[in-house]
Design a protein around this motif. Structure first.
Motif, short mmCIF file in Angstrom:
data_model
loop_
_atom_site.label_atom_id
_atom_site.label_comp_id
_atom_site.label_asym_id
_atom_site.label_seq_id
_atom_site.Cartn_x
_atom_site.Cartn_y
_atom_site.Cartn_z
N LYS A 2 0.85 -1.19 0.00
CA LYS A 2 0.00 0.00 0.00
C LYS A 2 0.89 1.24 0.00
N ILE A 3 0.86 1.99 -1.12
CA ILE A 3 1.77 3.11 -1.33
C ILE A 3 1.00 4.42 -1.25
N GLY A 4 1.52 5.36 -0.46
CA GLY A 4 0.92 6.66 -0.34
C GLY A 4 1.85 7.76 -0.83
N LEU A 5 1.27 8.82 -1.34
CA LEU A 5 2.02 9.99 -1.80
C LEU A 5 1.52 11.21 -1.06
N ALA A 6 2.42 11.88 -0.35
CA ALA A 6 2.10 13.14 0.31
C ALA A 6 2.77 14.25 -0.48
N GLY A 7 1.97 15.06 -1.16
CA GLY A 7 2.51 16.11 -2.00
C GLY A 7 2.10 15.91 -3.44
N MET A 16 3.31 10.96 -10.84
CA MET A 16 2.01 10.33 -11.09
C MET A 16 1.74 10.16 -12.58
N THR A 17 2.28 11.07 -13.40
CA THR A 17 2.12 10.95 -14.85
C THR A 17 2.62 9.61 -15.35
N HIS A 18 3.79 9.21 -14.88
CA HIS A 18 4.38 7.96 -15.36
C HIS A 18 3.83 6.74 -14.63
N TRP A 19 3.46 6.90 -13.38
CA TRP A 19 2.79 5.79 -12.70
C TRP A 19 1.44 5.52 -13.33
N HIS A 20 0.78 6.57 -13.79
CA HIS A 20 -0.49 6.40 -14.49
C HIS A 20 -0.28 5.63 -15.78
N ASN A 21 0.76 5.99 -16.52
CA ASN A 21 1.06 5.29 -17.77
C ASN A 21 1.39 3.81 -17.54
N SER A 22 1.94 3.51 -16.36
CA SER A 22 2.29 2.13 -16.02
C SER A 22 1.21 1.44 -15.18
N ASN A 23 0.10 2.15 -14.96
CA ASN A 23 -1.04 1.61 -14.21
C ASN A 23 -0.65 1.16 -12.81
N ILE A 24 0.13 1.97 -12.12
CA ILE A 24 0.53 1.68 -10.74
C ILE A 24 -0.38 2.46 -9.80
N SER A 25 -0.99 1.75 -8.89
CA SER A 25 -1.96 2.36 -7.97
C SER A 25 -1.25 3.12 -6.85
N ILE A 26 -1.67 4.35 -6.63
CA ILE A 26 -1.09 5.20 -5.60
C ILE A 26 -2.21 5.88 -4.83
N GLY A 27 -2.13 5.85 -3.51
CA GLY A 27 -3.05 6.64 -2.70
C GLY A 27 -2.39 7.96 -2.35
N PHE A 28 -3.01 9.07 -2.67
CA PHE A 28 -2.37 10.36 -2.43
C PHE A 28 -3.19 11.19 -1.44
N TYR A 29 -2.46 12.02 -0.70
CA TYR A 29 -3.09 12.82 0.34
C TYR A 29 -2.90 14.31 0.08
N HIS A 30 -3.98 15.06 0.24
CA HIS A 30 -3.93 16.51 0.26
C HIS A 30 -4.99 16.99 1.23
#
Length: 226
Positions: A2-7, A16-30
């Motif tokens: 379970k991977i989170g991104l703060a920022g 996120m642009t490239h993780w989207h292209n590679s279909n990698i799931s990321i949970g992000f917080y704002h």
């Protein structure tokens, strides 16, 4: 994992642009829910998470300004936790975080370059002093290459490159202004001509005119050194 991104600023967006292209799931917080939802519309591979969900992540990438990282961690996480943190703030030594949170596992992984370049071209260069676990290395494969080196050297390189870039920009602006060139010409020189010539020089693809100028400069520098 379970991977989170703060920022979700410039660096977060680029990654996120490239993780989207590679279909990698990321949970992000704002903290601003509306901004998080707008970000999710751009990157369907990601999902906005709450504070409660964030502290349940196994790995969190700290893509925050250097001055905000420690205060963010202090406000969000217990001093003893099982989360793996990735410090991406260039100007914040990772050892400062480990000193403040000695019970937490923190790796330094810093990007060398400009976030726009990473977003548009990928093939980024990341620096780490640590031997990174495979899940971290695998996560960054769509983004570019990881090189083992000191954080101090990265800061030095970024400062030098920024100094010379700003120096060149100021000299172009002053010289063009002194010659009475229109503002539109100055802007074009700064935003298109100079950056693309530098890119071509680095790639060895200068045109004939630019190559002649490069040779003149190199010959002049050689004479000055002699």
């Amino acid at each position: 994992m379970k991977i989170g991104l703060a920022g979700i600023g410039k660096l977060g967006t680029a990654m996120m642009t490239h993780w989207h292209n590679s279909n990698i799931s990321i949970g992000f917080y704002h903290p601003d829910r509306s901004k998080a939802e707008q970000f999710a519309e751009k990157f369907p591979n990601g999902r906005p998470v709450t504070e409660v969900e964030l502290i349940q992540m196994e790995m969190i990438l700290l893509a925050l300004p250097a001055g905000n990282v420690i205060s963010f961690m202090e406000s969000m996480f217990p001093e003893q936790c099982s989360i793996v943190f990735i410090n991406m703030a260039t100007a914040l030594p990772t050892k400062r975080i480990t000193e403040r949170f000695p019970s937490c596992k923190v790796y330094g992984l810093k990007y060398m370059g400009h976030s726009r370049d990473l977003m548009e071209h990928g093939n980024g260069l990341f620096i780490s002093e640590d031997h990174l676990p495979d899940p971290i290395a695998d996560l960054f494969k769509p983004l570019g290459e990881i090189v083992k080196d000191s954080e101090e050297r990265l800061v030095e390189i970024n400062k030098l490159a920024t100094f010379f870039a700003v120096k060149a920009a100021v000299e172009i602006e002053n010289d063009f202004t002194g010659k009475g060139y229109p503002p539109a010409y100055i802007k074009r020189a700064l935003t298109s001509l100079a950056p693309e010539v530098i890119r071509s020089y680095s790639e060895g693809t200068l045109g004939h005119f630019a190559q002649e100028i490069a040779e003149e400069i190199q010959e002049s520098n050689k004479k000055a050194a002699d």
